[in-house]
Every structure is written in C-alpha cells, then in structure tokens.
Design an enzyme around this catalytic site. Structure first.
Site, mmCIF file in Angstrom:
data_model
loop_
_atom_site.group_PDB
_atom_site.id
_atom_site.type_symbol
_atom_site.label_atom_id
_atom_site.label_comp_id
_atom_site.label_asym_id
_atom_site.label_seq_id
_atom_site.Cartn_x
_atom_site.Cartn_y
_atom_site.Cartn_z
ATOM 1 C CG HIS A 37 -116.745 -20.441 58.702
ATOM 2 N ND1 HIS A 37 -116.426 -20.383 57.560
ATOM 3 C CD2 HIS A 37 -117.058 -21.704 58.973
ATOM 4 C CE1 HIS A 37 -115.509 -21.234 57.022
ATOM 5 N NE2 HIS A 37 -116.316 -22.098 57.477
ATOM 6 C CG ASP A 150 -119.306 -29.079 53.648
ATOM 7 O OD1 ASP A 150 -118.286 -29.867 52.736
ATOM 8 O OD2 ASP A 150 -118.728 -28.374 54.454
HETATM 9 O O1 PAF Z 1 -116.073 -28.280 57.553
HETATM 10 C C1 PAF Z 1 -114.847 -28.151 57.817
HETATM 11 O O2 PAF Z 1 -114.611 -27.444 58.386
HETATM 12 C C2 PAF Z 1 -114.107 -29.429 58.814
HETATM 13 O O3 PAF Z 1 -113.910 -30.659 58.024
HETATM 14 C C3 PAF Z 1 -114.203 -28.996 59.999
HETATM 15 C C4 PAF Z 1 -115.088 -30.117 60.156
HETATM 16 C C5 PAF Z 1 -114.070 -28.548 60.298
HETATM 17 C C6 PAF Z 1 -113.261 -31.010 60.771
HETATM 18 O O4 PAF Z 1 -111.899 -29.928 60.349
#
Ligand code: PAF
Length: 287
Positions: A37, A150
C-alpha cells in the site's frame, strides 16, 4: 493529516483543495496497510498534489462471511503509516453512511466480473465496482492508484470508470513482494509457517514460466505445466486456476505473447491467494 469519516466533510475538503488549484490522488484500501500500500501512496504522490487514502472493509465484496469477519483490522498502525507517508486525508467512511438502510443499488460490469476470480467468488466484483464507484463519486479524484496484484480488479474498475464516465485516470503500481517472492497481501498474516512456505511457490512458479517464455517457449500448456509443477498439489494447497490471458479481455490465449498475463489463484492453508506476472515485463507498470 486529517481523519475524515463523513462523505460531506470529505467533499468540502476536496473542493477547498481544488479551489487552491491542487490535483487529487486517491488510494482506495480496506486498511491493514502493508508495504504494498505504501508503494501505491508513493505513486499517488508522484501523480497528484494531495493524496487521499480510504480505508473501508467493504462487506459487499466478501462472498464469505467468515472471510469478512477475519479480515485483519489495524486502525492505529494504518493511521500512523499514512501520516508518515505524507497522506493529507485518511477517509474512513462508516458502513451506515456507505450503505444506508435499504441500499439496493449494485454496479455490475458484465463478463469481466464473472470469469476467473468472479467465477470462484460470485458477487465479489459487483461489490468492488459498487464501492469504488461510490468512492470515486465522493472523492472525485484526478488519479486513482491500484495494485497490479489484483489484475482482474483493475480491468473491472477501468471498464466501470469508462462506462460510467468517471474522469479519473487509473494508474497501476507494480506488485511489491516479500524476499522469497510472495506477493504482499493483507491476507498473508493469516498464513502459518508451513502455509507461508508453500505460498512462496506460487510466485516461484510464475517466475519459472516467465523465464521459459523469455527463452522462447510460447505454448501456454507448457508454461502452465511449469507453474503447476512448482506449486504442486498437497493437502495444504488447492490450486483454483492458472491461466495465460489476454490483458484486455482476460480470455485464455492460444499462443503466449509479451503482453499476456499469467494469472494464478490458490487456497493455501485456508487462505485464498492470487498473483500474476506479465510475460514480457518486469512489472505491469502504469498507463
Ligand atoms: O483492493 C482493495 O483493497 C479493495 O478491493 C478496494 C479496491 C479498496 C475496494 O474495496
């Protein structure tokens, strides 16, 4: 850094910043922040004047109530990480505001939502598309950053943003990995020692197949066999799928090319993990 919980307060903040001429970068998360993140936040800073991070564990995207209940929550640590990374606002909407009583709307992206992850997790991408549409609507960002891990989620969100006319630019950040290659995920904390070791084989399989592609192997079956060989099938690991797909329509390819993506999903020690690599790339990069 401000911590904001209401959409109205967030809209006021964003419009005051826009009046000052600032552009807005947005990193949607479900909290439980890790180094992956942080790389999204860093990339958002490179593309915009201010960065807003949202942290909301979205019940709509969990196909399994137990998975939702067990999703890690690290509120204090998340706040500290955002603060240290120069985030201007941590947006923590509450569930009642996000989904008011009687909430009856769903954003469904046809086809892309029902294959691969969508086939194994029915409704998952409707939940993702719905919450991201709501968040885009509130934050109204210039740029939003998502992780390449993802891959299918990014494809669904790009389609949704285009179809619904959001003016946001989607930027994709390369997957951040542990030393043994395991893709970082908030779910990794749920792996015990044995499962953690087995999980590292997922990326090792992907890297082995990519190495073979680089030396001229383009037959998908041969490449997939290499991945499967690394992962193995033990009591601890159940492979859901391994595919080589076209990056745009996510359909399996007949001959692998440099833009194609090797996708894997497996349940390791009870934890569902996904990973991917673009065959011709070191990482998927950004647009
Ligand atoms: O990737 C994630 O953490 C989630 O799928 C998101 C994009 C924040 C949506 O809840």
């Amino acid at each position: 850094m401000d911590v904001i919980t209401s959409s109205e307060a967030l809209r006021d903040f964003v419009s005051s910043k826009r009046m000052e001429g600032d552009t807005v970068g947005f990193v949607p998360t479900m909290g439980a922040l890790h180094r992956g993140h942080l790389s999204l936040i860093d990339l958002a800073h490179r593309h915009a004047d201010i960065v807003i991070v949202s942290a909301f564990v979205n019940p709509l995207q969990f196909d399994n109530a137990e998975d939702f209940d067990r999703y890690p929550e690290t509120r204090h640590a998340d706040e500290e990480m955002c603060r240290q990374r120069g985030v201007q606002v941590l947006y923590r909407p509450n569930a009642a505001e996000m989904y008011p009583n009687g909430f009856a709307t769903s954003v469904h992206v046809d086809r892309l939502s029902s294959i691969l992850e969508g086939a194994s997790r029915p409704g998952h991408f409707d939940g993702v598309a719905t919450v991201v549409a709501k968040l885009f609507n509130t934050v109204d960002p210039d740029v939003a950053v998502f992780g390449a891990k993802d891959f299918q989620q990014v494809a669904v969100i790009r389609r949704m943003a285009l179809d619904l006319g959001f003016r946001v630019r989607i930027v994709v950040a390369p997957t951040v990995r542990e030393n043994d290659g395991l893709a970082m995920s908030s779910r990794n904390v749920r792996l015990d020692t044995e499962a953690r070791r087995a999980a590292a084989q997922l990326s090792k399989g992907l890297f082995a197949a990519r190495a073979a592609f680089r030396t001229g192997t383009t037959n998908p079956d041969v490449l997939l066999y290499l991945v499967a060989g690394h992962i193995g099938a033990t009591q601890l690991v159940t492979v859901d799928y391994v595919h080589i797909v076209d990056p745009y329509d996510l359909e399996p390819v007949e001959e692998a090319g440099p833009d194609d993506v090797l996708l894997v999903a497996a349940v390791v020690g009870g934890v569902r993990l996904i990973d991917n690599l673009v065959l011709g790339d070191d990482d998927p990069g950004e647009d």
